[in-house]
Design a protein around this motif. Sequence first.
Motif, short mmCIF file in Angstrom:
data_model
loop_
_atom_site.label_atom_id
_atom_site.label_comp_id
_atom_site.label_asym_id
_atom_site.label_seq_id
_atom_site.Cartn_x
_atom_site.Cartn_y
_atom_site.Cartn_z
N ARG A 250 0.84 -1.21 0.00
CA ARG A 250 0.00 0.00 0.00
C ARG A 250 0.87 1.26 0.00
N GLU A 251 1.86 1.31 0.91
CA GLU A 251 2.72 2.49 0.96
C GLU A 251 3.62 2.57 -0.27
N ALA A 252 4.08 1.40 -0.75
CA ALA A 252 4.88 1.39 -1.97
C ALA A 252 4.10 2.01 -3.12
N GLY A 253 2.84 1.63 -3.23
CA GLY A 253 2.00 2.18 -4.29
C GLY A 253 1.84 3.68 -4.19
N ARG A 254 1.77 4.19 -2.96
CA ARG A 254 1.63 5.66 -2.78
C ARG A 254 2.86 6.38 -3.29
N TRP A 255 4.05 5.83 -2.99
CA TRP A 255 5.27 6.50 -3.45
C TRP A 255 5.47 6.35 -4.95
N TYR A 256 5.11 5.17 -5.49
CA TYR A 256 5.16 5.01 -6.94
C TYR A 256 4.25 6.03 -7.62
N LEU A 257 3.06 6.20 -7.05
CA LEU A 257 2.10 7.14 -7.63
C LEU A 257 2.64 8.57 -7.57
N THR A 258 3.24 8.94 -6.44
CA THR A 258 3.83 10.27 -6.30
C THR A 258 4.91 10.50 -7.35
N SER A 259 5.79 9.53 -7.50
CA SER A 259 6.89 9.64 -8.46
C SER A 259 6.36 9.66 -9.88
N ALA A 260 5.39 8.80 -10.17
CA ALA A 260 4.84 8.72 -11.53
C ALA A 260 4.15 10.03 -11.91
N ALA A 278 -2.39 -6.98 -8.29
CA ALA A 278 -3.60 -6.87 -7.48
C ALA A 278 -4.85 -7.22 -8.28
N GLY A 279 -4.67 -7.56 -9.58
CA GLY A 279 -5.80 -7.94 -10.42
C GLY A 279 -6.43 -6.81 -11.20
N ASP A 280 -5.89 -5.60 -11.08
CA ASP A 280 -6.46 -4.43 -11.78
C ASP A 280 -5.67 -4.18 -13.06
N THR A 281 -5.91 -5.00 -14.08
CA THR A 281 -5.14 -4.88 -15.32
C THR A 281 -5.51 -3.63 -16.11
N GLU A 282 -6.74 -3.16 -15.95
CA GLU A 282 -7.14 -1.97 -16.71
C GLU A 282 -6.33 -0.75 -16.29
N ASN A 283 -6.25 -0.51 -14.98
CA ASN A 283 -5.47 0.64 -14.52
C ASN A 283 -3.97 0.40 -14.69
N ALA A 284 -3.56 -0.86 -14.61
CA ALA A 284 -2.15 -1.17 -14.88
C ALA A 284 -1.79 -0.75 -16.29
N ALA A 285 -2.68 -1.03 -17.24
CA ALA A 285 -2.43 -0.67 -18.64
C ALA A 285 -2.33 0.84 -18.82
N VAL A 286 -3.12 1.59 -18.03
CA VAL A 286 -3.08 3.06 -18.12
C VAL A 286 -1.69 3.57 -17.75
N TRP A 287 -1.14 3.05 -16.66
CA TRP A 287 0.18 3.52 -16.22
C TRP A 287 1.29 2.99 -17.12
#
Length: 617
Positions: A250-260, A278-287
């Motif tokens: 969860r925290e890793a994702g927050r920092w990845y999001l900040t950096s991205a 996490a199974g969310d391929t649609e949002n994975a594809a967006v990033w």
Amino acid sequence: MDVMGDKATLFETGRFVQPSSEEATSAETLEESREVNRDDTRDETGEAVEEARRRLAAEAGDVEAMSVLGAMLLRRGDLDGAEPHLRSATAAGDRAAANNLGVLLHQRGYADEAAGWWRVAAVAGSAAAAHALGRHHRERGDEPAAEYWLRQSAEQGHVLGAYALADLLEHRGDGGAERWMRAAAERGHREAAYRLARALDRRGTQDSGADNGVAAAAEAEQWYRQAAARGHRRAALHLGTILEKRGDLREAGRWYLTSAKDGEPRAACALGFLLRDAGDTENAAVWWLRAAQDGDGNAANALGALYAERGQTQTAERWYRAAMDAGDDNGAYNLGLLCAEQGRVTQAEQWYRRAAYAGHREAANALAVLLLQGGDTAGAEPWFSKAAEAGSVDAAFNLGILFAGRGEDAVALRWYERAAAAGHAEAALQVGMARLREGDEREAERHLRCAAGAGSAEAAYRLATVLDARRPPAPAHELGEPTHEKTECEEWYERAASQGHRRAQVRVGMLAAARGDVVEAARWYREAAEAGSRNGAFNLGLLLAREGSEPEAAVWWTRAADAGHGRAALRLALVYARRGELAEGQRWADRAVSLGPGEVAERAARLRDALREELSA
């Protein structure tokens, strides 16, 4: 499809972006008199009033007002308006004005004249001027002078001076660099905090497991946090990586999001993998799309794999090509995999070759396999060797198979051992079997345990047979029912059986039958028989016959005999003889004689002769 390129390789590519202009320590550092109001919340009216007040004081001959007014105009970009005030204040001995005059002249392109005024200010004690002068000398290639002035600045507590000195010393490989990098980081310089974290991170990796390494890694994380909290996008990326490895997703994702969001494509790519897992391929594809459009080859490969899984091969191919264009050799390898999966062997070979010539070890292995499948053994061997020498475990194993096929067992064993040492289960099995043939049971057991632990059913079975041979006879019990404690060899038999190993299934059935568990024995015999085991079919027939189901037993004996089981053929001969079907009994007796083994053939021959006499009587 085994697609190369994943988050494990995201952060060690070496293609780091240069520090942004905000991080770069520009020599154009303004210095103001300590009386200057630094309140950034003043509105434009307040600033105008302040400027008017300073202008009146300057016209009245106030040196400090001249210096501050010049600095205000310089910051605004009004170089023509600032210069006369700064020159007047400098002539009156104001060191801040001398420094700022140097900044102004540097902006106009008069670097040497700027350096002269910075020297004046630095000699008068200006840390900012000493920093600027040090950078000027470094740009001119005069490192001794640069170090002298940067050290003057750093020792006066100037954060940019400390950072610039650390950078200079690090460039020279001087061990004193860390002290000044730490000093700059402690005073809030985010790039210094990031670089200090990187140095500590590398030290922690080199000394992993040691107390010093653990301490360095922990300190690195803290500096990454400080840099990331100040908006350093690469620090946020590395912090996310550390947290992800630790399992704090969860925290890793927050920092990845900040950096991205700050424009770091590698963070966007890593965030995509986190979302995919996490199974969310649609949002994975967006990033991934965002990262790929910014030139991240790994993200382009991930998009290619995603579309390939969906059957959109043309789109997948387009993204693999984009990865290749971004300099990622995995793109060519993945194109090879895609073509091979579609049966386009010529194109697959072309892409494998491209990636292999670029140093992609798995592409070299895949190319060798393709050539071997086409019958080109001579062409395959050099690519297997190249891949194996580059660290491909599969290639080392394949070389073992290649040499074993030629009868060069000693060379094959060396390659099997190399692959086994890297954790290849089937290679460990081959080494274990070789050691068994040599009589080295201890080494054989060690390798079989490795292979079995890695999931090899054959290794689990063979390990069980080794342990079974050592097992002492079960003690007799005088009172009550015998108790059964499962031995280690039984556990390995069962593990192999549960993985579909037919001989292990037969053996587990036999062990169950020996302890009187007929239902369990029948279950394992049936599984083995249905998978094609003739011993399983024969034993199942025996079990059914003992339970009074001879017709069903005959069905399984027939299956076993048709597969070449002599004892099953003899049993069928006896069944048909008892039924009075003498000709059929004679036929199965003939079959048992031809199948053997010797004892069975001898008994079957006597039965056959007796049936023949009966038929001719």
